[in-house]
Scaffold this motif. Structure first.
Motif, mmCIF file in Angstrom:
data_model
loop_
_atom_site.group_PDB
_atom_site.id
_atom_site.type_symbol
_atom_site.label_atom_id
_atom_site.label_comp_id
_atom_site.label_asym_id
_atom_site.label_seq_id
_atom_site.Cartn_x
_atom_site.Cartn_y
_atom_site.Cartn_z
ATOM 1 N N LEU A 1 5.986 5.738 -1.807
ATOM 2 C CA LEU A 1 5.104 6.717 -1.567
ATOM 3 C C LEU A 1 5.425 7.562 -0.066
ATOM 4 O O LEU A 1 4.480 8.310 0.259
ATOM 5 C CB LEU A 1 3.698 6.286 -1.431
ATOM 6 N N HIS B 1 -1.178 0.617 -8.079
ATOM 7 C CA HIS B 1 -0.989 0.954 -6.760
ATOM 8 C C HIS B 1 -2.207 0.086 -6.227
ATOM 9 O O HIS B 1 -3.207 0.244 -6.399
ATOM 10 C CB HIS B 1 -1.153 2.181 -6.568
ATOM 11 N N MET C 1 0.971 9.276 -11.937
ATOM 12 C CA MET C 1 2.010 8.113 -11.829
ATOM 13 C C MET C 1 2.905 7.843 -12.804
ATOM 14 O O MET C 1 4.003 7.372 -12.747
ATOM 15 C CB MET C 1 1.165 6.829 -11.309
ATOM 16 N N SER D 1 2.507 11.086 -6.589
ATOM 17 C CA SER D 1 1.109 11.092 -6.478
ATOM 18 C C SER D 1 0.762 9.472 -7.083
ATOM 19 O O SER D 1 1.620 8.990 -7.685
ATOM 20 C CB SER D 1 0.486 12.132 -7.637
ATOM 21 N N THR D 2 -0.673 9.508 -6.607
ATOM 22 C CA THR D 2 -1.116 7.915 -6.961
ATOM 23 C C THR D 2 -2.328 8.079 -8.319
ATOM 24 O O THR D 2 -2.819 6.931 -8.582
ATOM 25 C CB THR D 2 -1.866 7.312 -5.791
ATOM 26 N N GLU D 3 -2.584 9.323 -8.530
ATOM 27 C CA GLU D 3 -3.289 9.521 -9.865
ATOM 28 C C GLU D 3 -2.672 8.853 -11.044
ATOM 29 O O GLU D 3 -1.321 8.935 -11.235
ATOM 30 C CB GLU D 3 -3.431 11.077 -10.197
ATOM 31 N N ILE E 1 4.436 2.104 -5.259
ATOM 32 C CA ILE E 1 3.744 1.730 -6.552
ATOM 33 C C ILE E 1 4.477 0.871 -7.334
ATOM 34 O O ILE E 1 5.901 0.913 -7.588
ATOM 35 C CB ILE E 1 3.605 3.230 -7.332
ATOM 36 N N CYS F 1 1.713 1.470 -14.144
ATOM 37 C CA CYS F 1 1.914 1.643 -12.907
ATOM 38 C C CYS F 1 0.715 1.111 -12.276
ATOM 39 O O CYS F 1 -0.400 1.115 -12.676
ATOM 40 C CB CYS F 1 1.718 3.174 -12.454
ATOM 41 N N SER G 1 0.805 -1.110 0.143
ATOM 42 C CA SER G 1 0.055 0.160 -0.032
ATOM 43 C C SER G 1 0.822 1.258 -0.146
ATOM 44 O O SER G 1 0.298 2.424 -0.516
ATOM 45 C CB SER G 1 -0.913 -0.114 1.341
#
Length: 450
Positions: A67, A49, A104, A98-100, A32, A47, A29
């Motif tokens: 992250l 996540h 990513m 970022s996890t967008e 990535i 990518c 968690s």
């Protein structure tokens, strides 16, 4: 034979299954999972996540992006504001990958394989640049008073730039804002003074309202008491006379009360108007002080900056002159040192040569000198001859009376006198501090030179 074949098949299946399990990767968690190679997409990497994926051998490989938040301290100094006033804005930014999905991919393309320190260095350069840009578009009052607007502008500018490299702005914390001219401190003092004056004004107004209410209550009490006393007296006295007297007294008291009430109202209105004028005057004085501070910041600070610039330029020019003079002095010293070394070398070589001549003369310096004289003797004789060789005598008249001494005539004496005017070798040697050898001297032979 069949048994061994079965074992081989089982081993191959086990190895294949183990390889498949090793190539199936789960993404934690806080990371990535970046799959690169042949991904079958338009982007250069895939990518993931919070999931898992199978990594095809040979065709694909994988790596992780952390992250965890990165705290960056940006102590911005001497940033130029919209009013050309330099301020210090110490800030601390918290950023992370970022996890967008789109962001990513940017992180996978630009940050994969970099250490945390490298990512922090790249982000620091972006933060410093955007922070200076935001400060350059805002006044000191906006930066100091409206912190929400300042932080919103910083966040908007920084967020847009960080997304380009795959980062996300988590938090912005501005600890304190200072300026080198003391303008912010002056604004704080002005606000504090205004708050104190407003509080004093409010207290004075409340005191005025309290005193006025108390006076009105006392007046009502006195009127009511007087009316009750009058009613009691009227009941004890004759009805008609007391009623008439009571009516007259009531009318008189009413008129007096009305007069006093109107006068009190006018006095209070005049006081209220006076206090309003005083408040307006205080407000105008405060506005004048603020305008004075603004003009001082715009003119005095600019003049101070020009003064410091002129001082720096003068110091730079003086330093250049000093360096040029030092270079010329070093060149002269090097030239004189080279000349001295050359002279020393010549004298050393001459001394070595003379030392060799002394050794060749069996250690006798006198014989060495004689060797030098013998070597220079043709030149000395030539010099004596040249002394009279260049004399051009157009005409010589000699009156010879025929009387001479030692068998010499006047003509021979003239020629002999000319030759004597040339310094002989012995005199030349004496002037040089040396002694001509006896076998080169003229005159009688002595037992030493025979």
């Amino acid at each position: 034979m069949e048994f061994y074949l079965i074992l081989i098949i089982v081993a191959v299946v086990f190895v294949t299954f183990s390889a498949i399990l090793r190539r199936y990767r789960r993404c934690p968690s806080d990371k990535i999972l970046v799959i690169y190679g042949k991904t079958g997409r338009k982007s250069s990497a895939k990518c993931i996540h919070g999931g898992a994926a199978f990594i095809w051998p040979v065709f694909q490989d994988y790596a992780y992006l952390d992250l965890k938040p990165i705290s960056i301290e940006c102590n911005l100094q001497n940033a130029l504001s919209k009013q050309n006033i330099r301020v210090d804005v110490p800030c601390r930014f918290t950023v992370g990958i970022s996890t967008e999905p789109e962001v990513m991919n940017n992180a996978a393309e630009r940050l994969l394989g970099l250490t945390t320190d490298s990512i922090q260095s790249i982000a620091t350069d972006i933060l410093f640049g955007q922070l200076r840009l935001v400060i350059a578009t805002m006044d000191i009052e906006e930066i100091n008073a409206d912190r929400d607007k300042f932080l919103a502008s910083v966040s908007a500018n920084v967020e847009a730039e960080l997304r380009k490299i795959g980062l996300k702005l988590i938090n912005v914390n501005v600890t304190d804002i200072r300026d080198e001219s003391g303008y912010i401190e002056a604004l704080g003092k002005e606000a504090a003074a205004k708050a104190i004056n407003d509080a004093k004004k409010s207290v004075a107004e409340q005191n005025r309202y309290g005193e006025t209410g108390k006076a009105m209550a006392d007046k009502d009490t006195r009127v009511n008491v007087a009316a009750a006393d009058a009613d009691a007296v009227k009941g004890e006295n004759n009805a008609k006379i007391e009623i008439a007297n009571s009516d007259a007294l009531r009318r008189q008291k009413t008129a007096e009360a009305d007069r006093l009430a109107v006068a009190a109202e006018k006095v209070q209105a005049a006081k209220a108007l006076e206090e309003a004028y005083q408040s307006e005057r205080d407000a105008e004085l405060a506005r004048a002080e603020r305008e004075k501070a603004t003009q001082q910041a715009n003119i005095v600070v600019a003049a101070q900056i020009e003064k410091e610039k002129a001082i720096i330029e003068a110091e730079a020019e003086a330093e250049q002159i000093r360096r040029k003079a030092k270079g010329e002095a070093d060149a002269i010293f090097a030239k004189m040192d080279a000349q001295a070394r050359g002279t020393l070398e010549i004298l050393s070589k001459q001394a070595d040569g003379f030392n060799q001549m002394v050794k060749a003369a069996a250690g006798d310096p006198q014989k060495a000198v004689l060797m030098l004289i013998a070597d220079k003797l043709p030149e000395l004789v030539k010099t004596q001859v040249e002394a009279v060789k260049g004399i051009n005598i157009d005409k010589v008249t000699v009156w010879d009376t025929g009387n001479g001494t030692d068998g010499k005539t006047a003509t021979s004496n003239f020629i002999s006198g000319m030759m004597k005017s040339v310094p002989p070798l012995e005199d030349l040697f004496k002037m040089a501090g040396m002694e001509l050898p006896s076998y080169l001297k003229g005159g009688e032979k002595t037992p030493e030179n025979q």
